[in-house]
Design an enzyme around this catalytic site. Structure first.
Site, mmCIF file in Angstrom:
data_model
loop_
_atom_site.group_PDB
_atom_site.id
_atom_site.type_symbol
_atom_site.label_atom_id
_atom_site.label_comp_id
_atom_site.label_asym_id
_atom_site.label_seq_id
_atom_site.Cartn_x
_atom_site.Cartn_y
_atom_site.Cartn_z
ATOM 1 C CB CYS A 44 -1.144 -0.090 1.237
ATOM 2 S SG CYS A 44 0.292 0.299 2.783
ATOM 3 N NE ARG A 95 1.526 -2.753 6.031
ATOM 4 C CZ ARG A 95 0.625 -2.425 6.501
ATOM 5 N NH1 ARG A 95 -0.049 -1.650 6.466
ATOM 6 N NH2 ARG A 95 -0.064 -2.392 8.010
ATOM 7 C CB VAL A 105 7.903 1.524 11.965
ATOM 8 C CG1 VAL A 105 6.980 0.138 11.765
ATOM 9 C CG2 VAL A 105 7.975 1.513 13.771
HETATM 10 C C1 UD1 Z 1 -0.044 -2.030 12.510
HETATM 11 C C2 UD1 Z 1 -1.175 -1.471 12.997
HETATM 12 C C3 UD1 Z 1 -0.143 -0.331 11.957
HETATM 13 C C4 UD1 Z 1 0.782 0.479 12.047
HETATM 14 C C5 UD1 Z 1 2.021 -1.217 12.517
HETATM 15 C C6 UD1 Z 1 3.210 -0.810 13.003
HETATM 16 C C7 UD1 Z 1 -3.346 -2.697 13.261
HETATM 17 C C8 UD1 Z 1 -4.224 -3.063 12.962
HETATM 18 N N1 UD1 Z 1 -2.025 -2.042 12.200
HETATM 19 O O1 UD1 Z 1 0.213 -2.974 11.941
HETATM 20 O O2 UD1 Z 1 -1.288 0.441 12.623
HETATM 21 O O3 UD1 Z 1 1.284 1.531 11.746
HETATM 22 O O4 UD1 Z 1 1.305 -2.106 13.272
HETATM 23 O O5 UD1 Z 1 3.053 -0.169 14.822
HETATM 24 O O6 UD1 Z 1 -2.883 -2.980 14.146
HETATM 25 N N2 UD1 Z 1 7.691 -7.149 8.679
HETATM 26 C C9 UD1 Z 1 7.851 -8.081 8.563
HETATM 27 N N3 UD1 Z 1 7.407 -9.299 8.122
HETATM 28 C C10 UD1 Z 1 5.510 -9.674 8.128
HETATM 29 C C11 UD1 Z 1 5.061 -8.554 8.870
HETATM 30 C C12 UD1 Z 1 6.353 -7.270 9.440
HETATM 31 O O7 UD1 Z 1 8.513 -7.853 7.898
HETATM 32 O O8 UD1 Z 1 5.183 -10.396 8.256
HETATM 33 C C13 UD1 Z 1 7.482 -5.860 8.899
HETATM 34 C C14 UD1 Z 1 6.491 -4.211 8.744
HETATM 35 O O9 UD1 Z 1 6.885 -4.552 6.714
HETATM 36 C C15 UD1 Z 1 7.078 -3.058 9.575
HETATM 37 C C16 UD1 Z 1 7.028 -4.069 10.619
HETATM 38 O O10 UD1 Z 1 7.247 -5.168 10.282
HETATM 39 O O11 UD1 Z 1 8.197 -2.805 8.497
HETATM 40 C C17 UD1 Z 1 6.588 -3.811 11.494
HETATM 41 O O12 UD1 Z 1 5.126 -3.857 10.986
HETATM 42 P P1 UD1 Z 1 3.819 -5.100 11.747
HETATM 43 O O13 UD1 Z 1 4.164 -4.331 13.080
HETATM 44 O O14 UD1 Z 1 3.527 -6.038 11.291
HETATM 45 O O15 UD1 Z 1 2.358 -3.594 11.438
HETATM 46 P P2 UD1 Z 1 1.254 -4.283 11.219
HETATM 47 O O16 UD1 Z 1 0.245 -5.449 12.423
HETATM 48 O O17 UD1 Z 1 0.440 -4.678 10.130
#
Ligand code: UD1
Length: 433
Positions: free
Chosen positions: A118, A123, A342
């Site tokens: 997005c 993501r 992040v």
């Molecule tokens: C949640 C929040 C969002 C917030 C984010 C970070 C909800 C509904 N959304 O999103 O508002 O901005 O936390 O605080 O709660 N990543 C990986 N692999 C994965 C998953 C994530 O590399 O499998 C990375 C992402 O690209 C990002 C980082 O980890 O760089 C943090 O993302 P994550 O904490 O997972 O975000 P969300 O849980 O999707």
């Protein structure tokens, strides 16, 4: 019908505002009801399009959802056969991935459309997949879906860290997959965000055995059965932070009701460093239950100081506040630097703020903001939820009229934003685009 927001800038915000329940706690808690027998009644569920989208996904999965008075939602699983969350629903909201863990944990299978990237960047879901595999699930990525199977998952120790640290929904998903599993699961490098803690507290109330809540090692001891319960969601710290910045930038004075100051430590600290006056007070509500209420008064003064900000996992400054801080710092004399750790690509708001006269240079994951004396209203485009909040903040203080297009982004995360800001003295309204 496409709508736009029109804001006539230049009015200081004055008065009180009540902060709603946290969207990011509401979503995983609603999804976790897939694990429970009986009915849950959850208070503090905000009226947002993201909540509606998740209700549609849950309804499609055989879950009955009923809106009740005072922001409550009743949730009951009626039919537990379907395990698919289809593309047409998931594409509306990437957080839909939070049904993966509970579906697998309770129904032994899940088929969830893989969320696309997005405007805030890619993501990935590799950590979610790593976690459920560690619990013994078989996982296949096919035709745009993640397909997971595994009857009664087995506890294990799993490290959930990626290039950018812990994962909020990754931690939630593995916790939800593990609660009905066999034996002990330990998530190391678990996300510690208050919303993750709220989910754990809700699950414990529903019969789970989770410890280490809010710590880097989260421990889940599997149980055989969980039941519906009553619960109240924590206040939304991002909504609170957004209104704090709106109050400050307009040099207003706003009282925020229903906040947990501890959840906002890093945000309050940074605002104080900028010279913004913040006072927290807790008082008795004066009712028979001896209920206490915490208020926060935010006062913006003319002299703000530039600051440096790094968006980090909790308890650092939330990435979900980065765009709003950028809007505020754009009119603070001097140079401020924002580093995003992040979501390193989360800077789509910068070009829009520059169109309003800001002087922000963005390079990789860093924004260098040189404060300008004022912003000027123009037509801008909302590209994601928090970017649109930053444009509203900028519009409140800009000279002239700001028009924000693609307004639907803001309704994903802020309930009745124009009504609530209008109550505080802002001049803003919706028009057909
Ligand atoms: C949640 C929040 C969002 C917030 C984010 C970070 C909800 C509904 N959304 O999103 O508002 O901005 O936390 O605080 O709660 N990543 C990986 N692999 C994965 C998953 C994530 O590399 O499998 C990375 C992402 O690209 C990002 C980082 O980890 O760089 C943090 O993302 P994550 O904490 O997972 O975000 P969300 O849980 O999707």
């Amino acid at each position: 019908m496409m709508e736009k927001m029109v804001i006539q800038g230049g009015n200081p915000l004055q008065g009180s505002i009540r902060i709603n329940g946290a969207k990011n706690a509401a979503l995983p808690i609603m999804a976790s009801c897939l694990l429970l027998k009986g009915t849950s009644r959850i208070k503090g569920i905000p009226e947002l399009t993201d909540v509606k989208t998740l209700c549609e996904i849950l309804n499609n999965l055989g879950v009955h959802t009923k809106r009740c008075e005072d922001h409550s939602l009743e949730i009951t699983v009626q039919d537990d056969v379907n395990v698919t969350a289809p593309y047409d629903l998931v594409r509306k909201m990437r957080a839909s991935i939070c049904v993966l863990g509970p579906l697998l944990g309770r129904r032994g299978a899940a088929k969830v459309s893989i969320p696309g990237g997005c405007s805030i960047g890619p993501r990935p879901i590799d950590l979610h997949v790593k976690g459920i595999k560690a619990l013994g699930a078989k996982v296949e990525m096919k035709d745009g879906y993640v397909i997971a199977t595994g009857k009664r998952l087995k506890g294990n120790t799993v490290y959930l860290g990626g290039a950018n640290g812990s994962s909020v929904l990754g931690t939630c998903n593995i916790m939800m997959a593990a609660v009905l599993g066999e034996g002990r699961t330990t998530i190391t490098n678990a996300a510690c965000e208050p919303e993750v803690q709220d989910l754990a507290n809700f699950l414990n109330k529903a019969g789970a055995r989770i410890s280490g809540i809010g710590q880097k090692n989260l421990i889940i001891d599997g149980v055989d059965e969980m039941h519906g319960t009553h619960y109240e969601i924590i206040p939304d710290r991002i909504e609170a932070g957004t209104f704090m910045i709106a109050a400050a930038i307009t040099e207003g004075r706003v009282v925020l009701e229903n906040i947990v100051p501890n959840h906002l430590t890093s945000v309050i600290d940074k605002l104080e460093e900028m010279g913004i006056n913040i006072r927290i007070s807790t008082m008795n509500r004066g009712n028979a239950a001896g209920e206490k209420v915490t208020e926060c008064i935010v006062e913006g003064d003319k002299e703000f100081h530039p600051v440096n900000i790094t968006a980090l996992p909790y308890p650092g400054i939330p990435t979900d506040m980065q765009a709003q801080f950028t809007a505020l710092l754009s009119i603070v004399e001097g140079v401020s630097i924002i580093t995003e750790k992040v979501f390193p690509h989360r800077f789509v708001h910068v070009a829009e703020l520059n169109r309003m006269g800001a002087n922000i240079r963005n390079d990789d994951a860093i924004s260098i903001i040189t404060g300008v004396p004022s912003l000027s209203g123009t037509t801008v485009m909302a590209s994601d939820l928090r970017a649109s909040a930053s444009l509203v903040i900028a519009g409140l203080v800009a000279k002239g009229v700001t028009e924000i297009r693609r307004l639907y982004h803001i309704d994903r995360g802020y309930e009745k934003i124009e009504e609530r800001l209008t109550d505080l003295g802002a001049k803003m309204w919706r028009e057909r685009e």
